[in-house]
Design a protein around this motif. Structure first.
Motif, short mmCIF file in Angstrom:
data_model
loop_
_atom_site.label_atom_id
_atom_site.label_comp_id
_atom_site.label_asym_id
_atom_site.label_seq_id
_atom_site.Cartn_x
_atom_site.Cartn_y
_atom_site.Cartn_z
N UNK A 205 0.88 -0.65 0.12
CA UNK A 205 -0.40 0.10 -0.23
C UNK A 205 0.31 1.04 -0.05
N UNK A 206 0.89 1.93 -0.42
CA UNK A 206 1.63 3.96 -1.24
C UNK A 206 1.05 4.62 0.04
N UNK A 207 -0.26 4.10 1.08
CA UNK A 207 -0.47 5.14 2.34
C UNK A 207 1.10 4.48 2.73
N UNK A 208 1.65 3.53 3.09
CA UNK A 208 2.24 3.88 4.23
C UNK A 208 3.07 3.10 3.85
N UNK A 209 4.43 3.40 4.96
CA UNK A 209 6.44 3.64 4.90
C UNK A 209 6.90 1.64 5.50
N UNK A 210 5.84 1.31 6.11
CA UNK A 210 6.44 -0.31 6.53
C UNK A 210 5.55 -0.56 7.31
N UNK A 211 5.47 -1.68 6.93
CA UNK A 211 4.82 -3.11 7.32
C UNK A 211 5.48 -4.10 8.14
N UNK A 212 5.18 -5.07 9.83
CA UNK A 212 5.57 -5.94 10.03
C UNK A 212 4.39 -6.88 10.48
N UNK A 213 4.93 -7.89 10.24
CA UNK A 213 4.01 -8.81 11.04
C UNK A 213 4.52 -9.58 12.88
N UNK A 214 3.37 -10.28 12.88
CA UNK A 214 3.68 -10.07 14.23
C UNK A 214 3.09 -11.88 14.67
N UNK A 215 3.31 -13.26 14.29
CA UNK A 215 2.40 -14.49 14.78
C UNK A 215 2.75 -14.38 16.60
N UNK A 216 2.28 -14.38 17.53
CA UNK A 216 1.95 -14.97 19.19
C UNK A 216 1.27 -15.96 18.92
N UNK A 217 2.14 -17.20 19.26
CA UNK A 217 1.67 -18.18 19.53
C UNK A 217 2.64 -19.53 20.29
N UNK A 218 1.78 -20.57 21.29
CA UNK A 218 2.76 -21.01 21.66
C UNK A 218 3.38 -22.66 21.27
N UNK A 219 4.57 -22.93 20.85
CA UNK A 219 4.22 -24.50 20.23
C UNK A 219 5.12 -24.52 21.45
N UNK A 220 4.17 -26.08 21.03
CA UNK A 220 4.12 -26.96 21.76
C UNK A 220 4.83 -28.22 21.82
N UNK A 227 8.57 -27.01 29.87
CA UNK A 227 9.67 -26.48 29.07
C UNK A 227 9.67 -26.76 27.72
N UNK A 228 9.05 -26.92 27.08
CA UNK A 228 8.88 -27.65 25.49
C UNK A 228 7.50 -26.86 25.54
N UNK A 229 6.79 -25.41 25.96
CA UNK A 229 6.46 -24.96 25.91
C UNK A 229 6.53 -23.30 25.34
N UNK A 230 7.10 -23.36 24.38
CA UNK A 230 7.18 -22.51 24.13
C UNK A 230 6.52 -20.89 23.08
N UNK A 231 6.51 -20.07 23.84
CA UNK A 231 5.85 -18.71 24.44
C UNK A 231 6.43 -17.45 23.36
N UNK A 232 5.97 -17.42 21.75
CA UNK A 232 7.19 -17.31 20.58
C UNK A 232 6.54 -15.86 20.06
N UNK A 233 7.50 -15.07 19.51
CA UNK A 233 6.33 -14.19 19.23
C UNK A 233 7.82 -14.48 17.15
N UNK A 317 7.44 -16.62 30.53
CA UNK A 317 7.81 -18.01 29.52
C UNK A 317 8.66 -17.25 28.51
N UNK A 318 8.49 -16.15 27.89
CA UNK A 318 9.52 -15.70 27.09
C UNK A 318 9.04 -14.49 26.51
N UNK A 319 7.44 -14.65 25.70
CA UNK A 319 6.43 -14.32 24.80
C UNK A 319 7.16 -12.43 24.88
N UNK A 320 8.12 -12.03 25.06
CA UNK A 320 8.39 -10.74 24.24
C UNK A 320 9.73 -10.64 23.88
N UNK A 321 10.46 -8.67 22.88
CA UNK A 321 10.78 -8.89 22.10
C UNK A 321 11.08 -7.61 22.50
N UNK A 322 12.00 -6.38 22.04
CA UNK A 322 11.56 -5.32 21.81
C UNK A 322 12.02 -5.18 19.65
N UNK A 323 10.91 -3.72 20.18
CA UNK A 323 11.25 -3.27 18.61
C UNK A 323 12.37 -1.77 18.94
#
Length: 327
Positions: A205-220, A227-233, A317-323
């Motif tokens: 889209x021309x009215x946007x400078x950047x697009x990011x995508x984020x999947x929030x999901x716990x991988x079992x 310990x195997x429940x990975x709380x991810x972005x 459980x770790x479902x965090x990051x920084x931007x």
């Protein structure tokens, strides 16, 4: 010049321009080559908790690496040269793009050891391109075989009246749907409103400078063991997802999606900024399994900001990051 003659010329030009503007933009067939492959994946490649180093990775870091199945994009049908992806996309497969009216032709090669497919949300397709439900040629692609899916971005796949100029849909394998997203077979499709693309070759889209995508999901990974429940972005934990970076005042669109199980109820929170969520101003967006939303932001404060799920157990459980927002 005679005023009557000039008026006739002006009228003729207006008529021709009106006719030209009335013709619909040429629909485009956009081709993608995607393989399903088994790959090594590390949920915390730094080996550290980058959000709270003093806390460590806890039980979630005892086994950080696993074999996953992923969608890998290629430049052409030789499947020789993988497409480059931004680091922030993490485990996600290639992001497919179209403008309303376009057709996506997706050539899928199964390079793994089990039958798989590609099933899109939101798109128009026939049974051979559904990629699910045990019916149709693309419902189950055997190992070593290929199938071409044809998905149409009709008006009902595009943004609605209250949506921004582009919206996000999921795609994933659907032979054994209860297992395959957890294996890592997940990607997204972004559809831009007709008339809003940057160009014929660039459907963003021309009215946007950047697009990011984020999947929030716990991988079992270990049948429910903590310990195997990975709380991810996007498949990373404890700040190990890198690359979300923009500048002050940029027009940024965030596509937020979720998949998983009953525990995948997430409250996605941006520190330092707010987003416009379909007319609602907020800094938290709620997502459930298989939900998808697109929200807009204009960063107003520079810094290195937290981006995380606000469910307490998920944060721990770790479902965090920084931007990062640069001045």
């Amino acid at each position: 010049m005679n005023s009557n003659y000039a008026g006739r010329i002006t009228g003729l030009i207006a008529f021709v321009m009106g006719c030209w503007m009335s013709f619909p933009a040429q629909a485009v067939v956009r081709e993608y080559w995607i393989a399903a492959e088994k790959t090594a994946w590390n949920y915390a490649p730094s080996g550290r908790n980058l959000i709270k180093p003093e806390a460590g990775l806890g039980v979630w870091g005892e086994t950080p690496a696993y074999t996953k199945y992923r969608y890998i994009g290629y430049t052409d049908g030789s499947y020789a040269k993988p497409l480059a992806q931004p680091e922030w996309m993490g485990i996600l497969g290639p992001q497919l793009r179209a403008v309303v009216g376009d057709t996506l032709r997706v050539h899928f090669l199964n390079k793994t050891d089990r039958p798989l497919s590609m099933h899109p949300h939101g798109m128009l397709y026939d049974k051979n391109s559904e990629g699910a439900d045990g019916d149709g040629a693309g419902a189950s692609v055997p190992p070593g075989k290929s199938h071409t899916y044809t998905w149409i971005a009709d008006k009902d796949a595009g943004p609605g009246p209250a949506d921004p100029s582009s919206i996000v849909w999921l795609y994933h394998s659907h032979v054994m749907e209860e297992e395959e997203p957890n294996l890592g077979l997940i990607g997204t499709i972004v559809i831009t409103r007709k008339g809003m693309a940057r160009s014929g070759s660039d459907p963003a889209p021309r009215d946007v400078d950047q697009e990011f995508t984020a999947l929030y999901m716990i991988f079992n990974e270990e049948e429910g063991k903590e310990g195997g429940m990975k709380h991810t972005i996007n498949g990373r934990i404890f700040g190990n997802l890198n690359g979300y970076e923009t500048r002050l005042g940029k027009r940024v669109r965030w596509h937020v999606v979720a998949l998983g199980n009953e525990t995948d109820n997430h409250t996605v929170h941006w520190h330092g900024q707010t987003v416009l969520d379909h007319g609602r101003r907020t800094d938290v967006v709620e997502v459930l399994p298989a939900s998808m939303t697109s929200v807009d932001m204009v960063p107003r404060s520079p810094g290195h900001w937290l981006f995380h799920c606000h469910v307490d157990d998920h944060m721990m459980a770790g479902m965090s990051t920084r931007w990062r927002v640069l001045p």
